[in-house]
Design a protein around this motif. Structure first.
Motif, PDB file in Angstrom:
ATOM      1  N   VAL A 193     -46.293  22.957 -43.773  1.00 13.10           N
ATOM      2  CA  VAL A 193     -46.392  23.853 -44.927  1.00 13.10           C
ATOM      3  C   VAL A 193     -47.434  23.375 -45.930  1.00 13.10           C
ATOM      4  O   VAL A 193     -48.205  24.174 -46.472  1.00 13.10           O
ATOM      5  CB  VAL A 193     -45.007  24.010 -45.599  1.00 13.10           C
ATOM      6  CG1 VAL A 193     -45.140  24.625 -46.984  1.00 13.10           C
ATOM      7  CG2 VAL A 193     -44.109  24.871 -44.737  1.00 13.10           C
ATOM      8  N   GLU A 194     -47.492  22.070 -46.189  1.00 19.67           N
ATOM      9  CA  GLU A 194     -48.464  21.556 -47.159  1.00 19.67           C
ATOM     10  C   GLU A 194     -49.892  21.863 -46.727  1.00 19.67           C
ATOM     11  O   GLU A 194     -50.726  22.282 -47.541  1.00 19.67           O
ATOM     12  CB  GLU A 194     -48.293  20.051 -47.354  1.00 19.67           C
ATOM     13  CG  GLU A 194     -49.280  19.475 -48.374  1.00 19.67           C
ATOM     14  CD  GLU A 194     -49.067  18.002 -48.645  1.00 19.67           C
ATOM     15  OE1 GLU A 194     -49.960  17.382 -49.245  1.00 19.67           O
ATOM     16  OE2 GLU A 194     -48.003  17.466 -48.257  1.00 19.67           O
ATOM     17  N   LEU A 195     -50.198  21.664 -45.464  1.00 13.30           N
ATOM     18  CA  LEU A 195     -51.555  21.915 -44.978  1.00 13.30           C
ATOM     19  C   LEU A 195     -51.887  23.402 -44.960  1.00 13.30           C
ATOM     20  O   LEU A 195     -52.970  23.810 -45.395  1.00 13.30           O
ATOM     21  CB  LEU A 195     -51.721  21.320 -43.574  1.00 13.30           C
ATOM     22  CG  LEU A 195     -51.712  19.787 -43.511  1.00 13.30           C
ATOM     23  CD1 LEU A 195     -51.669  19.316 -42.064  1.00 13.30           C
ATOM     24  CD2 LEU A 195     -52.932  19.214 -44.219  1.00 13.30           C
ATOM     25  N   ILE A 196     -50.958  24.223 -44.489  1.00 11.58           N
ATOM     26  CA  ILE A 196     -51.203  25.668 -44.461  1.00 11.58           C
ATOM     27  C   ILE A 196     -51.357  26.202 -45.878  1.00 11.58           C
ATOM     28  O   ILE A 196     -52.242  27.010 -46.169  1.00 11.58           O
ATOM     29  CB  ILE A 196     -50.062  26.389 -43.722  1.00 11.58           C
ATOM     30  CG1 ILE A 196     -50.076  26.011 -42.240  1.00 11.58           C
ATOM     31  CG2 ILE A 196     -50.171  27.901 -43.877  1.00 11.58           C
ATOM     32  CD1 ILE A 196     -48.900  26.555 -41.453  1.00 11.58           C
ATOM     33  N   GLY A 197     -50.496  25.742 -46.777  1.00 10.98           N
ATOM     34  CA  GLY A 197     -50.592  26.164 -48.167  1.00 10.98           C
ATOM     35  C   GLY A 197     -51.914  25.783 -48.793  1.00 10.98           C
ATOM     36  O   GLY A 197     -52.503  26.544 -49.572  1.00 10.98           O
ATOM     37  N   LYS A 198     -52.424  24.605 -48.453  1.00 16.83           N
ATOM     38  CA  LYS A 198     -53.712  24.168 -48.997  1.00 16.83           C
ATOM     39  C   LYS A 198     -54.844  25.057 -48.487  1.00 16.83           C
ATOM     40  O   LYS A 198     -55.762  25.414 -49.241  1.00 16.83           O
ATOM     41  CB  LYS A 198     -53.968  22.709 -48.631  1.00 16.83           C
ATOM     42  CG  LYS A 198     -55.200  22.107 -49.306  1.00 16.83           C
ATOM     43  CD  LYS A 198     -55.311  20.634 -49.016  1.00 16.83           C
ATOM     44  CE  LYS A 198     -54.264  19.835 -49.753  1.00 16.83           C
ATOM     45  NZ  LYS A 198     -54.528  19.795 -51.220  1.00 16.83           N
ATOM     46  N   ALA A 199     -54.798  25.439 -47.215  1.00 11.16           N
ATOM     47  CA  ALA A 199     -55.832  26.309 -46.652  1.00 11.16           C
ATOM     48  C   ALA A 199     -55.833  27.671 -47.338  1.00 11.16           C
ATOM     49  O   ALA A 199     -56.881  28.191 -47.730  1.00 11.16           O
ATOM     50  CB  ALA A 199     -55.621  26.475 -45.151  1.00 11.16           C
ATOM     51  N   ILE A 200     -54.644  28.250 -47.519  1.00 14.92           N
ATOM     52  CA  ILE A 200     -54.548  29.577 -48.134  1.00 14.92           C
ATOM     53  C   ILE A 200     -54.943  29.521 -49.602  1.00 14.92           C
ATOM     54  O   ILE A 200     -55.675  30.380 -50.105  1.00 14.92           O
ATOM     55  CB  ILE A 200     -53.118  30.134 -47.991  1.00 14.92           C
ATOM     56  CG1 ILE A 200     -52.757  30.283 -46.512  1.00 14.92           C
ATOM     57  CG2 ILE A 200     -52.994  31.482 -48.696  1.00 14.92           C
ATOM     58  CD1 ILE A 200     -51.308  30.639 -46.281  1.00 14.92           C
TER      59      ILE A 200
END
Length: 354
Positions: A193-200
């Motif tokens: 979630v942290e990585l996906i959230g950072k990308a978005i």
């Protein structure tokens, strides 16, 4: 170091904010995910924290909003204790500081700046200086929604990485792809979630850099691919360690889906012949504006990490805030792909590295 965290509940503030979000029509609120940017407010920009929750509060000379990694003031006197306000910020009718035509510009007399903003129906100013991250000066209280107060004590300044590369160890080499539909991005126990959230957040935040009148509708993200390539990461890290603490940014590169597997395995190739030519010399081309990159491909786009070392990159058409339409780098060790954003429902099979 975090000392105390306070949750904030203010029905009046919430009502005003969500009313404003529903009524804004500048095109930034059309996406399902991450309509609102998560930010932190530095405490030196206002005297009374409780005034932000007061429905009758007057913002006066405005509230300065920084993205979270820049909100802490390293020069605070005394024991280094600060209080951050963490909440939501609604990108409204923003104007770059360079377009404010009063004596002294955006730093001129508050009354004249406020009159200019009212005349031109603007509610916030993008105040970033050349080479600095985005910073906003907000005059409309309804654009800010408060969630937490966090008391912190600062340690000595050190470089803050754009992302924690240790998180990548949980993923196989290649592209680990996740469909956003049905994915709970509030589940902080999920390591992806942290990585996906950072990308978005990077994509949606960077889509707001231009004034509202100049923004184009950005594509809706359907899938996010997390890229893990130990060889490219080692080369990038070695170059980074050689230079101490170079300036590091996210930048964008759109391409056709058929090119994605090779880029993930081998990185971009500065010597490769390309369809669109090289108007600004040899090297690989990136943009700090996602919508500019989308001119070169509508189905997918890569997010790269770039090390900006003086004399090792070329800036093309920087704006008032220092964001560049294009950045050109020749040294492949100064950039690496970290995410793939897919704007189509059924992308090709995700590549792996053996």
């Amino acid at each position: 170091t975090v000392k105390e965290i306070y949750c904030v509940k203010c029905p009046k503030n919430s009502e005003e904010f969500w009313d404003a979000a529903a009524n804004k029509s500048n095109g930034f609120l059309q996406e399902e995910l991450f309509k609102i940017l998560q930010v932190s407010l530095g405490p030196k920009d206002f005297d009374d924290l409780t005034s932000l929750m007061n429905p009758l509060a007057d913002f006066g000379s405005g509230i300065f909003i920084d993205f979270s990694k820049n909100a802490l003031d390293s020069d605070v006197p005394g024991d280094g204790e600060q209080t951050l306000v963490i909440g939501d910020f609604l990108i409204g009718d923003m104007i770059p500081a360079g377009e404010i035509t009063v004596p002294g510009g955006a730093d001129g007399a508050t009354r004249k700046v406020l009159n200019f903003m009212k005349t031109h129906e603007k509610d916030s100013i993008l105040t970033s200086k050349l080479g600095e991250p985005a910073r906003y000066r907000v005059f409309d209280r309804s654009l800010i929604h408060i969630n937490y107060l966090v008391k912190v004590v600062l340690s000595p300044r050190r470089s803050t990485p754009l992302m924690d590369t240790a998180l990548l160890e949980d993923f196989q080499e290649g592209e680990s792809r996740f469909r956003l539909s049905g994915l709970d991005l509030r589940n902080v126990r999920d390591p992806k979630v942290e990585l996906i959230g950072k990308a978005i957040a990077s994509y949606t935040g960077d889509c707001s850099k231009r004034p509202a009148a100049q923004r184009s509708t950005h594509n809706e993200i359907r899938h996010v691919g997390i890229i893990h390539n130990k060889r490219l990461e080692a080369m990038y890290r070695h170059r980074q360690e050689q230079r101490g603490e170079p300036y590091e940014i996210f930048a964008y590169h759109a391409t056709a889906p058929c090119n994605i597997p090779n880029i993930i395995r081998e990185n971009l190739d500065p010597s490769r012949k390309i369809v669109h030519g090289r108007a600004y010399g040899d090297g690989c081309y990136f943009s700090e504006y996602p919508e500019f990159s989308l001119k070169y491909g509508q189905e997918c786009m890569l997010i790269f990490k770039l090390l900006l070392i003086e004399g090792k990159y070329k800036r093309v058409k920087p704006d008032e805030a220092g964001f560049c339409e294009q950045l050109v780098l020749e040294d492949v060790n100064l950039f690496k792909p970290v995410f793939v954003l897919w704007f189509i429902d059924n992308p090709p099979t995700a590549p792996t590295i053996f």
